[in-house]
Motif scaffolding. Structure first.
Motif, PDB file in Angstrom:
ATOM      1  N   UNK A  96     -12.186 -12.450 -19.666  1.00 32.19           N
ATOM      2  CA  UNK A  96     -13.492 -13.731 -20.043  1.00 32.19           C
ATOM      3  C   UNK A  96     -12.178 -14.887 -19.721  1.00 32.19           C
ATOM      4  N   UNK A  97     -12.579 -15.562 -18.689  1.00 28.08           N
ATOM      5  CA  UNK A  97     -12.292 -16.995 -17.544  1.00 28.08           C
ATOM      6  C   UNK A  97     -11.947 -17.566 -18.043  1.00 28.08           C
ATOM      7  N   UNK A  98     -10.961 -18.344 -18.274  1.00 27.04           N
ATOM      8  CA  UNK A  98     -11.042 -20.250 -19.433  1.00 27.04           C
ATOM      9  C   UNK A  98     -11.525 -21.310 -18.530  1.00 27.04           C
ATOM     10  N   UNK A  99     -11.979 -22.180 -19.067  1.00 25.99           N
ATOM     11  CA  UNK A  99     -12.684 -23.419 -18.358  1.00 25.99           C
ATOM     12  C   UNK A  99     -11.675 -23.861 -18.193  1.00 25.99           C
ATOM     13  N   UNK A 100     -11.466 -24.484 -16.559  1.00 23.21           N
ATOM     14  CA  UNK A 100     -10.160 -25.160 -15.976  1.00 23.21           C
ATOM     15  C   UNK A 100     -10.485 -26.620 -15.283  1.00 23.21           C
ATOM     16  N   UNK A 101      -9.451 -27.303 -15.379  1.00 21.21           N
ATOM     17  CA  UNK A 101      -8.973 -28.510 -15.444  1.00 21.21           C
ATOM     18  C   UNK A 101      -9.724 -28.308 -14.248  1.00 21.21           C
ATOM     19  N   UNK A 102      -9.974 -30.164 -13.269  1.00 24.70           N
ATOM     20  CA  UNK A 102     -10.092 -29.731 -12.115  1.00 24.70           C
ATOM     21  C   UNK A 102      -8.958 -30.228 -10.970  1.00 24.70           C
ATOM     22  N   UNK A 103      -7.974 -30.827 -11.776  1.00 23.95           N
ATOM     23  CA  UNK A 103      -6.821 -31.586 -11.461  1.00 23.95           C
ATOM     24  C   UNK A 103      -5.862 -31.007 -12.843  1.00 23.95           C
ATOM     25  N   UNK A 104      -4.771 -30.778 -11.972  1.00 26.02           N
ATOM     26  CA  UNK A 104      -3.509 -30.886 -12.936  1.00 26.02           C
ATOM     27  C   UNK A 104      -2.657 -30.787 -12.123  1.00 26.02           C
ATOM     28  N   UNK A 124       1.509 -15.448 -34.403  1.00 28.38           N
ATOM     29  CA  UNK A 124       1.000 -13.735 -33.969  1.00 28.38           C
ATOM     30  C   UNK A 124      -0.178 -14.934 -33.026  1.00 28.38           C
ATOM     31  N   UNK A 125      -0.485 -14.326 -32.154  1.00 27.40           N
ATOM     32  CA  UNK A 125      -1.028 -14.405 -31.051  1.00 27.40           C
ATOM     33  C   UNK A 125      -2.299 -13.810 -30.629  1.00 27.40           C
ATOM     34  N   UNK A 126      -3.524 -14.427 -30.371  1.00 26.92           N
ATOM     35  CA  UNK A 126      -4.610 -13.382 -30.562  1.00 26.92           C
ATOM     36  C   UNK A 126      -5.085 -13.486 -28.810  1.00 26.92           C
ATOM     37  N   UNK A 127      -4.065 -11.914 -28.531  1.00 25.78           N
ATOM     38  CA  UNK A 127      -4.777 -11.040 -27.568  1.00 25.78           C
ATOM     39  C   UNK A 127      -5.833 -11.235 -26.046  1.00 25.78           C
ATOM     40  N   UNK A 128      -7.256 -11.439 -26.514  1.00 22.63           N
ATOM     41  CA  UNK A 128      -7.543 -11.910 -25.706  1.00 22.63           C
ATOM     42  C   UNK A 128      -7.148 -13.061 -25.289  1.00 22.63           C
ATOM     43  N   UNK A 130      -4.741 -14.638 -25.795  1.00 22.33           N
ATOM     44  CA  UNK A 130      -3.486 -15.040 -24.761  1.00 22.33           C
ATOM     45  C   UNK A 130      -3.724 -14.327 -23.273  1.00 22.33           C
ATOM     46  N   UNK A 131      -4.365 -13.741 -23.234  1.00 20.53           N
ATOM     47  CA  UNK A 131      -4.537 -13.000 -21.753  1.00 20.53           C
ATOM     48  C   UNK A 131      -5.420 -14.291 -20.978  1.00 20.53           C
ATOM     49  N   UNK A 132      -6.352 -14.810 -21.464  1.00 22.33           N
ATOM     50  CA  UNK A 132      -7.030 -16.091 -21.290  1.00 22.33           C
ATOM     51  C   UNK A 132      -6.555 -17.249 -20.831  1.00 22.33           C
ATOM     52  N   UNK A 133      -5.023 -17.563 -21.831  1.00 16.49           N
ATOM     53  CA  UNK A 133      -4.763 -18.625 -21.130  1.00 16.49           C
ATOM     54  C   UNK A 133      -3.219 -18.502 -20.011  1.00 16.49           C
ATOM     55  N   UNK A 134      -2.915 -17.081 -19.791  1.00 14.67           N
ATOM     56  CA  UNK A 134      -1.826 -17.039 -19.358  1.00 14.67           C
ATOM     57  C   UNK A 134      -2.231 -16.290 -17.761  1.00 14.67           C
ATOM     58  N   UNK A 135      -4.228 -16.475 -17.366  1.00 14.71           N
ATOM     59  CA  UNK A 135      -4.582 -16.958 -16.792  1.00 14.71           C
ATOM     60  C   UNK A 135      -5.001 -17.781 -16.261  1.00 14.71           C
ATOM     61  N   UNK A 136      -5.057 -18.622 -17.030  1.00 16.13           N
ATOM     62  CA  UNK A 136      -5.251 -20.587 -16.180  1.00 16.13           C
ATOM     63  C   UNK A 136      -4.127 -20.968 -15.992  1.00 16.13           C
ATOM     64  N   UNK A 166       0.461  -7.976 -25.063  1.00 16.54           N
ATOM     65  CA  UNK A 166       0.508  -6.780 -25.166  1.00 16.54           C
ATOM     66  C   UNK A 166      -1.419  -6.268 -24.284  1.00 16.54           C
ATOM     67  N   UNK A 167      -1.556  -7.573 -23.507  1.00  9.95           N
ATOM     68  CA  UNK A 167      -2.875  -7.332 -22.955  1.00  9.95           C
ATOM     69  C   UNK A 167      -2.686  -7.583 -21.552  1.00  9.95           C
ATOM     70  N   UNK A 168      -2.712  -6.791 -21.243  1.00  5.11           N
ATOM     71  CA  UNK A 168      -2.718  -6.601 -19.097  1.00  5.11           C
ATOM     72  C   UNK A 168      -3.618  -7.671 -18.436  1.00  5.11           C
ATOM     73  N   UNK A 169      -3.357  -8.483 -17.649  1.00  2.00           N
ATOM     74  CA  UNK A 169      -3.990  -9.410 -17.398  1.00  2.00           C
ATOM     75  C   UNK A 169      -4.755  -8.113 -15.713  1.00  2.00           C
TER      76      UNK A 169
END
Length: 201
Positions: A96-104, A124-128, A130-136, A166-169
């Motif tokens: 899952x690719x998260x929505x990204x801000x245009x600027x940070x 306790x964080x949902x693995x999916x 968490x993976x999307x947030x780590x990617x962002x 627990x889920x590798x990106x």
């Protein structure tokens, strides 16, 4: 642009340490503890811009490949464009690719990455999710690197959180990222009395 044109433009923003060394432009923001290092030839324009704080700010338009990307320099922050997630994840990966801000802003990046690192130990964080947030967050970090920044402390928090997920990106190989993590490891070795959370404060 010419080096003197850039230093003159950035002189409008107080609190910065702007230098030219070995032909490169270095913009040190003491509030962040990091420095953007750019080739003046990659900067195609510099102009005053309005920011919500109404403090002085300058936008540099920086050539990166076929793109022209903004770097907004304020009295205590740097604002940039995150990298595209598709440029970071492995080919054919299903993620899952998260929505990204245009600027940070750099300060926002640091705050968000650190907050996730703290949360993973206490919630306790949902693995999916968490993976999307780590990617962002990895996109934020890669965007910073693309602007000549070297966010060691933020990368330390990212690695800390990623190591507990627990889920590798599925990410592409990135030699520059590997060098940044090598600097994270070196910083840890120099601060052995602190764990990574203490180091990354």
């Amino acid at each position: 642009m010419r080096s003197y044109e850039l230093t003159e433009a950035l002189a409008e923003v107080p609190g910065l340490e702007v230098t030219i060394r070995r032909g490169a432009l270095h913009i040190h923001v003491p509030a962040l503890g990091d420095t953007a290092s750019l080739d003046p030839g990659d900067v195609v324009e510099a102009a005053d811009v309005f920011v919500p704080t109404q403090a002085p700010a300058v936008q540099l338009d920086v050539r990166r490949g076929r793109e022209i990307l903004p770097l907004i320099v304020t009295v205590d922050d740097l604002v940039f464009t995150p990298s595209y997630a598709d440029d970071l994840i492995a080919e054919d990966a299903e993620l899952v690719v998260p929505a990204m801000p245009s600027l940070i802003a750099y300060s926002e990046m640091h705050r968000d990455v650190r907050a996730l690192g703290k949360a993973i130990d206490n919630e306790t964080l949902d693995p999916g999710m968490l993976a999307a947030t780590l990617l962002a967050h990895r996109c934020f970090l890669r965007g910073a690197i693309r602007m000549g920044l070297w966010p060691v402390r933020v990368a330390a928090w990212w690695e800390y959180t990623n190591s507990r997920a627990t889920e590798r990106i599925p990410l592409r190989e990135d030699a520059e990222w590997d060098r940044l993590l090598a600097d994270v490891a070196q910083a840890r070795n120099q601060n052995q009395e602190d764990d990574v959370r203490g180091f990354a404060r």
